[in-house]
Design an enzyme around this catalytic site. Structure first.
Site, PDB file in Angstrom:
ATOM      1  N   LYS A  54       0.846  -1.196   0.000  1.00  0.00           N
ATOM      2  CA  LYS A  54       0.000   0.000   0.000  1.00  0.00           C
ATOM      3  C   LYS A  54       0.882   1.246   0.000  1.00  0.00           C
ATOM      4  O   LYS A  54       0.631   2.207  -0.727  1.00  0.00           O
ATOM      5  CB  LYS A  54      -0.921  -0.002   1.230  1.00  0.00           C
ATOM      6  CG  LYS A  54      -2.032  -1.033   1.147  1.00  0.00           C
ATOM      7  CD  LYS A  54      -2.773  -1.175   2.476  1.00  0.00           C
ATOM      8  CE  LYS A  54      -3.719  -2.368   2.431  1.00  0.00           C
ATOM      9  NZ  LYS A  54      -4.303  -2.692   3.741  1.00  0.00           N
ATOM     10  N   GLN A  98      -4.194  -1.466   9.951  1.00  0.00           N
ATOM     11  CA  GLN A  98      -4.113  -2.790   9.325  1.00  0.00           C
ATOM     12  C   GLN A  98      -4.643  -3.866  10.275  1.00  0.00           C
ATOM     13  O   GLN A  98      -4.268  -3.920  11.442  1.00  0.00           O
ATOM     14  CB  GLN A  98      -2.649  -3.082   8.943  1.00  0.00           C
ATOM     15  CG  GLN A  98      -2.433  -4.402   8.230  1.00  0.00           C
ATOM     16  CD  GLN A  98      -3.120  -4.469   6.851  1.00  0.00           C
ATOM     17  OE1 GLN A  98      -3.118  -3.516   6.098  1.00  0.00           O
ATOM     18  NE2 GLN A  98      -3.712  -5.616   6.545  1.00  0.00           N
ATOM     19  N   ASP A 121     -10.734   3.018   4.512  1.00  0.00           N
ATOM     20  CA  ASP A 121     -10.964   1.568   4.419  1.00  0.00           C
ATOM     21  C   ASP A 121     -12.461   1.254   4.403  1.00  0.00           C
ATOM     22  O   ASP A 121     -12.856   0.124   4.112  1.00  0.00           O
ATOM     23  CB  ASP A 121     -10.327   0.850   5.624  1.00  0.00           C
ATOM     24  CG  ASP A 121      -9.095   0.047   5.232  1.00  0.00           C
ATOM     25  OD1 ASP A 121      -8.949  -0.258   4.030  1.00  0.00           O
ATOM     26  OD2 ASP A 121      -8.297  -0.278   6.130  1.00  0.00           O
TER      27      ASP A 121
END
Ligand code: NDP
Length: 294
Positions: A54, A98, A121
């Site tokens: 990412k 994450q 997200d």
């Protein structure tokens, strides 16, 4: 049957180039670069790889931002304090934490602490609720990437019978929701299967589209798929392969070699859903930046 690859790698590269051009234009006009911060807690090897990928893609499109690597021993309170600091930092547009987090941290509590304006997200309850209602919001990156891929390949999904394998909050459940919404891609009749589903193959054999998000290597076999089906393989599984220098290779949840000849379209692993997930995150970050700039 002659099948076509749903090429996530090539599609994502094209979309990244579009984002990069837009960022360059912003900078040329004197604007600051959009910024994404990723928080990684602990040393999970798969998470480290995802976050590194990412970060690399962020740099490639010209975003600012960085990865905050925190020790495994970080407490929930410490993590939420850091999230709050980032929420208050006006030069950061997007924040991702994450997953999975270490066992002593409740992921829902941390996700709920992220400002919905920076929730690129799309995991915050507000984003999930808005998505459910079909309102404008940040969509979760993996289902969003799959929707983009179906759109880019101009697949008319209206009326299709779609079977989603898996019901996680980050893939299966939002995927089923998006495919059932009005519009193209969408307008599907959706069935969501999981570990308690009885005779799962009965459903997949009827499916025009199968989205496999289980985390079980080669779970979907040729006899579970009807001729002409569209297959989207979300799974990323590492299996032993002594012929490789690394000692392993990545496979999806679908037995690609056996299933592909029966399909009309299929995503490869790697090079299918993975790159689309990352580019969706970039698109969401740019969207967060623009919403603030307005
Ligand atoms: P989860 O482990 O959270 O969910 C897996 C789902 O599969 C669960 O709903 C589970 O059912 C179901 N399941 C497990 N075993 C079976 C079975 N034998 N039969 C039917 N259903 C079963 O996984 P995620 O959704 O997070 O991820 C799924 C896969 O996708 C993983 O391989 C992951 O690495 C990959 N992934 C890939 C991404 C990408 O960008 N390509 C992004 C995110 C994930 P139950 O709920 O009953 O336990």
């Amino acid at each position: 049957m002659e099948y076509r690859l749903l090429d996530g790698k090539a599609t994502a590269a094209r979309l990244r180039a579009e984002i990069a051009a837009e960022v360059e234009q912003i900078v040329k006009n004197g604007g600051r670069r959009p910024a994404l911060t990723a928080i990684l807690v602990g040393n999970d090897p798969a998470s480290q790889t995802y976050v590194a990928n990412k970060d690399k893609s962020c740099k490639e499109v010209g975003f600012a931002g960085d990865v905050l690597r925190l020790p495994e021993t970080t407490t929930q309170e410490e993590l939420i304090k850091i999230v709050n600091d980032i929420n208050a930092n006006s030069s950061i547009d997007g924040l991702i934490v994450q997953l999975p987090l270490p066992k002593h941290i409740n992921p829902q509590a941390v996700i709920a602490a992220i400002s919905p304006d920076k929730d690129v997200d799309g995991f915050h309850p507000q984003s999930a609720g808005k998505m459910m209602l079909g309102e404008e919001t940040f969509l979760p990156a993996t289902p969003m990437g799959i929707m983009t891929l179906l759109k880019e390949y101009k697949i008319n999904t209206a009326g299709m019978n779609c079977v989603v394998l898996g019901r996680s909050n980050i893939v299966g459940r939002p995927m089923a929701n998006l495919l059932s919404q009005k519009g193209i891609p969408g307008d599907c009749t959706v069935t969501m299967c999981h570990s308690r589903t009885k005779d799962l193959a009965k459903y997949t054999r009827e499916a025009d589209i199968i989205v496999a998000a289980l985390g079980i290597p080669n779970f979907v076999s040729a006899d579970m798929v009807k001729e002409g089906a569209i297959i989207v393989d979300v799974g990323i599984n590492s299996v032993e392969d002594k012929s490789r220098k690394s000692g392993y290779r990545l496979v999806g949840d679908v037995d690609f070699d056996a299933v592909a000849p029966k399909c009309s379209y299929i995503t490869p692993v790697p090079g299918g859903v993975g790159p689309m997930t990352i580019v969706s995150l970039m698109q969401n970050t740019l969207k967060a930046y623009k919403a603030k700039a307005l």
